[in-house]
Design a protein around this motif. Structure first.
Motif, PDB file in Angstrom:
ATOM      1  N   PHE A 198       6.922  27.283 -78.290  1.00 51.48           N
ATOM      2  CA  PHE A 198       6.890  27.774 -76.907  1.00 51.48           C
ATOM      3  C   PHE A 198       8.304  27.844 -76.331  1.00 51.48           C
ATOM      4  O   PHE A 198       9.146  26.991 -76.616  1.00 51.48           O
ATOM      5  CB  PHE A 198       6.043  26.839 -76.046  1.00 51.48           C
ATOM      6  N   ALA A 237      -1.587  26.105 -70.845  1.00 48.59           N
ATOM      7  CA  ALA A 237      -0.822  27.131 -71.555  1.00 48.59           C
ATOM      8  C   ALA A 237      -1.075  27.046 -73.055  1.00 48.59           C
ATOM      9  O   ALA A 237      -1.254  28.066 -73.737  1.00 48.59           O
ATOM     10  CB  ALA A 237       0.659  26.979 -71.250  1.00 48.59           C
ATOM     11  N   LEU A 238      -1.111  25.818 -73.606  1.00 51.09           N
ATOM     12  CA  LEU A 238      -1.363  25.647 -75.040  1.00 51.09           C
ATOM     13  C   LEU A 238      -2.758  26.150 -75.429  1.00 51.09           C
ATOM     14  O   LEU A 238      -2.940  26.799 -76.466  1.00 51.09           O
ATOM     15  CB  LEU A 238      -1.216  24.173 -75.422  1.00 51.09           C
ATOM     16  N   ASP A 264       4.521  21.555 -78.800  1.00 51.35           N
ATOM     17  CA  ASP A 264       4.330  22.985 -78.576  1.00 51.35           C
ATOM     18  C   ASP A 264       4.648  23.804 -79.816  1.00 51.35           C
ATOM     19  O   ASP A 264       4.928  24.988 -79.737  1.00 51.35           O
ATOM     20  CB  ASP A 264       5.212  23.446 -77.404  1.00 51.35           C
ATOM     21  N   LEU A 285       8.438  25.446 -72.221  1.00 52.35           N
ATOM     22  CA  LEU A 285       7.224  24.689 -71.899  1.00 52.35           C
ATOM     23  C   LEU A 285       7.558  23.505 -70.997  1.00 52.35           C
ATOM     24  O   LEU A 285       6.769  23.147 -70.115  1.00 52.35           O
ATOM     25  CB  LEU A 285       6.545  24.195 -73.188  1.00 52.35           C
ATOM     26  N   LYS A 286       8.766  22.911 -71.200  1.00 51.93           N
ATOM     27  CA  LYS A 286       9.166  21.777 -70.359  1.00 51.93           C
ATOM     28  C   LYS A 286       9.279  22.209 -68.907  1.00 51.93           C
ATOM     29  O   LYS A 286       8.838  21.496 -67.994  1.00 51.93           O
ATOM     30  CB  LYS A 286      10.505  21.219 -70.860  1.00 51.93           C
ATOM     31  N   HIS A 330       1.688  18.791 -65.899  1.00 51.61           N
ATOM     32  CA  HIS A 330       1.300  18.724 -67.311  1.00 51.61           C
ATOM     33  C   HIS A 330      -0.050  19.397 -67.590  1.00 51.61           C
ATOM     34  O   HIS A 330      -0.284  19.884 -68.702  1.00 51.61           O
ATOM     35  CB  HIS A 330       1.250  17.250 -67.774  1.00 51.61           C
ATOM     36  N   GLY A 379       0.752  22.776 -68.497  1.00 52.85           N
ATOM     37  CA  GLY A 379       1.245  22.865 -69.875  1.00 52.85           C
ATOM     38  C   GLY A 379       0.096  22.833 -70.881  1.00 52.85           C
ATOM     39  O   GLY A 379       0.073  23.603 -71.859  1.00 52.85           O
ATOM     40  N   ILE A 405       3.446  33.192 -70.578  1.00 51.94           N
ATOM     41  CA  ILE A 405       3.839  32.408 -71.751  1.00 51.94           C
ATOM     42  C   ILE A 405       4.697  33.301 -72.638  1.00 51.94           C
ATOM     43  O   ILE A 405       4.409  34.473 -72.823  1.00 51.94           O
ATOM     44  CB  ILE A 405       2.607  31.917 -72.550  1.00 51.94           C
ATOM     45  N   ILE A 418       7.561  24.630 -67.496  1.00 56.86           N
ATOM     46  CA  ILE A 418       6.196  24.831 -66.987  1.00 56.86           C
ATOM     47  C   ILE A 418       5.607  23.495 -66.569  1.00 56.86           C
ATOM     48  O   ILE A 418       4.994  23.378 -65.489  1.00 56.86           O
ATOM     49  CB  ILE A 418       5.317  25.512 -68.050  1.00 56.86           C
ATOM     50  N   ASN A 419       5.830  22.461 -67.399  1.00 58.73           N
ATOM     51  CA  ASN A 419       5.310  21.124 -67.070  1.00 58.73           C
ATOM     52  C   ASN A 419       5.970  20.599 -65.793  1.00 58.73           C
ATOM     53  O   ASN A 419       5.289  19.995 -64.931  1.00 58.73           O
ATOM     54  CB  ASN A 419       5.554  20.146 -68.235  1.00 58.73           C
TER      55      ASN A 419
END
Length: 646
Positions: free
Chosen positions: A520, A538-539, A562, A523-524, A532, A535, A601, A526-527
């Motif tokens: 990803f 998203a996964l 990720d 991603l950090k 979280h 996040g 994403i 987004i968190n």
């Protein structure tokens, strides 16, 4: 002075008739015995008497040549019957066509001779035939060793031999001195022949009566010996007792072995005196039934042995008369051990039936036709079917197609083992079974072949138990061990196992295969921005989108955090790049919503394909990971495979 031959013939005829009557009375008296050939003998004597009667009637009928014809035919037939009866009586006769051939030749030849007026030739042939039949009878008597004493054998054989010699001479004289040419000598010779026939027939009659009586005595002795042998060797107890008072008159060795009482112990005593009946009421019941019906078949009675022990016997009896006194012939078979075994078997059957009927497992049996012929009540608790709904149905109705295939394979495997002598094979497997409500449950089956005492296959029996909960638990544990909980994608270990299998297949058949490392972008952030939960969201969305794009043979796995790996069988690097481009395009147009907010994403990817057939999974992973880092170094949202970039 010549004797009146006509008067003499009448006397011989009457005497012969009396002999025939005596023989018939003797035969009737001994009707119960078997005297093969007796009626032939009587017929022969009767025909000799008929010959005398024809000779007497010539005085009044004046039959001329016709009388000579009848006389010869009757006399020859009588001697044939007589010799045939002797052969049958001594069991020396063998069926053949010789007698019929001889009779045909004799009748044709004599008839032709008479037709041309030749009396000498038929007379010679007739005398020769009588001599031949007499000789055959004499040989049969001489060969007999069972019935005759020495004196009777000598007399009987001597008369037949003398008769044969006389008529042989008579035949020669017929040819040398024809009857019409010498009126004096043939008349005297004829009278002597009639006298000889009369004397011989009388001797034969009384000899045969003696033989009959001797045979009856011999058969009586043999029957008594057989009876004694059977009586003493029968393993069952046999006893003879008077009906009125039960006095025991005779017992066999089987009775002694069974009861312990010897013949001297019961002498002059009744069955009540020796306390043989365990319950004296049984004796009264026995008497009533035997008196009313005359026989008893297989009645169970309790007796008491000499040592006081109980004996259970199977009694059969017949009412018989001995010297005019009613007796009972009784046979008792010891069934004490059998009754004990039956009782033990009944107890075991009740015990096993209780275990079977109350077991939580389903106990079943199917026949060779694979139809269910027994099933325990537990099946109703597990599958909902009543027993009568299942009995008689074939097993295929309760399995899915894949289950049917599995069972067929098990049966075929059993047959293969049976051919090499392994008849004790036990099979254990899991299979889905249909329930009455239409649902399916997993069951564990333990089955084994069932053979009879001769080694023939009767069917199969076994146990089934519900293993649905265990199956679900195992599936759950397997899923936990192999599937990532958040994304529902294969975890690292499971993915690597699947990848190893596909890599071996690709290398075996020299097919292309690509491994894509995906990471990803941001991603950090987004968190940090959305939390979280965003996040994790998203996964999950990424996994769903990728699984909708890739093929069924492709595998997406979460390696950690990720980072994902995508396995693409039958795909080279350019093909893998096209797949990643589609994924990136869909991700770019599919925002992830968190409340009223949304974000997009983006991922970076590194592609590695098989370059050498010696490549390992570790080689592919290292090259894909290196290519991924090159994409990340380019600022993300890139796809890199080996030394090429896009």
């Amino acid at each position: 002075m010549l004797i009146d031959i006509r008067t003499l013939s009448l006397i011989f005829c009457i005497t012969t008739i009396l002999e025939v009557l005596i023989l018939l009375v003797q035969y009737k008296y001994q009707e119960g015995s078997s005297f093969t050939g007796f009626l032939w003998w009587i017929a022969g004597i009767a025909l000799i008497g008929l010959n005398f009667l024809i000779l007497f009637l010539q005085r009044y009928l004046h039959l001329g040549l016709f009388a000579a014809v009848i006389e010869n035919y009757v006399l020859v037939t009588g001697m044939f019957f007589l010799s045939h009866g002797v052969l049958l009586f001594f069991h020396e006769y063998k069926k053949s066509v010789h007698s019929f051939v001889f009779a045909g030749i004799y009748i044709v030849s004599t008839t032709i001779a008479y037709f041309f007026g030749n009396i000498a030739f038929p007379g010679a042939i007739s005398a020769f035939s009588i001599a031949l039949f007499s000789l055959i009878a004499a040989i049969s008597v001489i060969n007999e060793k069972s019935y005759l004493n020495k004196r009777l054998k000598t007399i009987s054989a001597g008369t037949f031999i003398f008769n044969s010699l006389f008529f042989m001479v008579h035949a020669i004289l017929w040819l040398i001195i024809p009857g019409q040419s010498s009126p004096g000598f043939p008349s005297i010779f004829q009278q002597f022949s009639y006298l000889l026939l009369f004397i011989n027939s009388t001797i034969w009659t009384f000899a045969f009566i003696f033989l009959m009586n001797h045979k009856v005595m011999r058969e009586t002795i043999i029957s008594k010996e057989k009876y004694t042998l059977m009586f003493e060797t029968i393993p069952d107890a046999v006893l003879i007792s008077r009906l009125d008072d039960g006095l025991l008159t005779e017992v066999n060795q089987g009775f002694t072995l069974l009861s312990g009482y010897t013949a001297s112990d019961i002498k002059g005593k009744s069955s009540l005196d020796i306390n043989l009946w365990y319950d004296p009421v049984d004796r009264s019941r026995f008497m009533v039934i035997l008196t009313e019906t005359g026989s008893i078949e297989n009645m169970e009675i309790q007796f008491r042995k000499k040592n006081g022990r109980l004996l259970i016997g199977l009694l059969s009896a017949r009412a018989i008369d001995i010297d005019g006194v009613p007796h009972a012939l009784t046979v008792v078979r010891d069934i004490t051990n059998r009754k004990k075994m039956e009782e033990k078997l009944r107890e075991n059957e009740q015990k096993y039936r209780f275990l079977t009927e109350n077991s939580g497992d389903v106990i079943w049996h199917i026949n060779k036709s694979l139809r269910i012929d027994y099933i325990s009540p537990a099946d109703e608790q597990i599958r909902g079917f009543k027993r009568e709904e299942v009995i008689g149905t074939q097993i295929w109705s309760i399995f899915k197609p894949e289950g049917i295939q599995l069972v067929r394979e098990k049966i075929e495997h059993h047959r293969e083992k049976e051919e090499v002598g392994n008849n004790m094979m036990v099979s254990r497997f899991e299979i889905e079974q249909r329930c009455k409500d239409g649902s399916w449950i997993w069951t564990e089956i333990v089955a084994a072949p069932h053979y009879d005492n001769y080694g023939n296959l009767v069917g199969y029996h076994g146990i089934s138990r519900d293993c649905s909960e265990r199956k679900q638990l195992l599936d759950q544990l397997y899923k936990q061990a192999t599937i990532d909980e958040l994304t529902q994608a294969p975890n690292r270990r499971h993915f690597m196992n699947l990848a190893e299998i596909e890599l071996r297949r690709a290398k075996r058949y020299h097919h292309p295969l690509s491994l894509v490392a995906i990471d990803f972008d941001l991603l950090k952030e987004i968190n940090d921005t959305y939390g979280h939960m965003a996040g994790d969201r998203a996964l999950s969305v990424f996994t769903k989108i990728v699984n909708q794009i890739i093929r069924d043979v492709d595998v997406l796995g979460r390696i950690g955090g990720d980072e994902f790996l995508l396995l693409l069988p039958e795909t080279d690097s350019p093909g893998a790049a096209l797949v990643m481009e589609r994924i990136q395009d869909v991700l770019a147009s599919s925002p992830v919503y968190i409340g009223k907010k949304n974000f997009n994403i983006s991922v970076s990817a590194g592609i590695a394909s098989i370059q050498d057939w010696s490549d390992t999974l570790e080689d592919l992973y290292n090259r894909a990971d290196s290519a991924l880092y090159e994409s990340k170094d380019q600022g993300g949202k890139k796809i890199t495979w080996q030394n090429l970039r896009k």
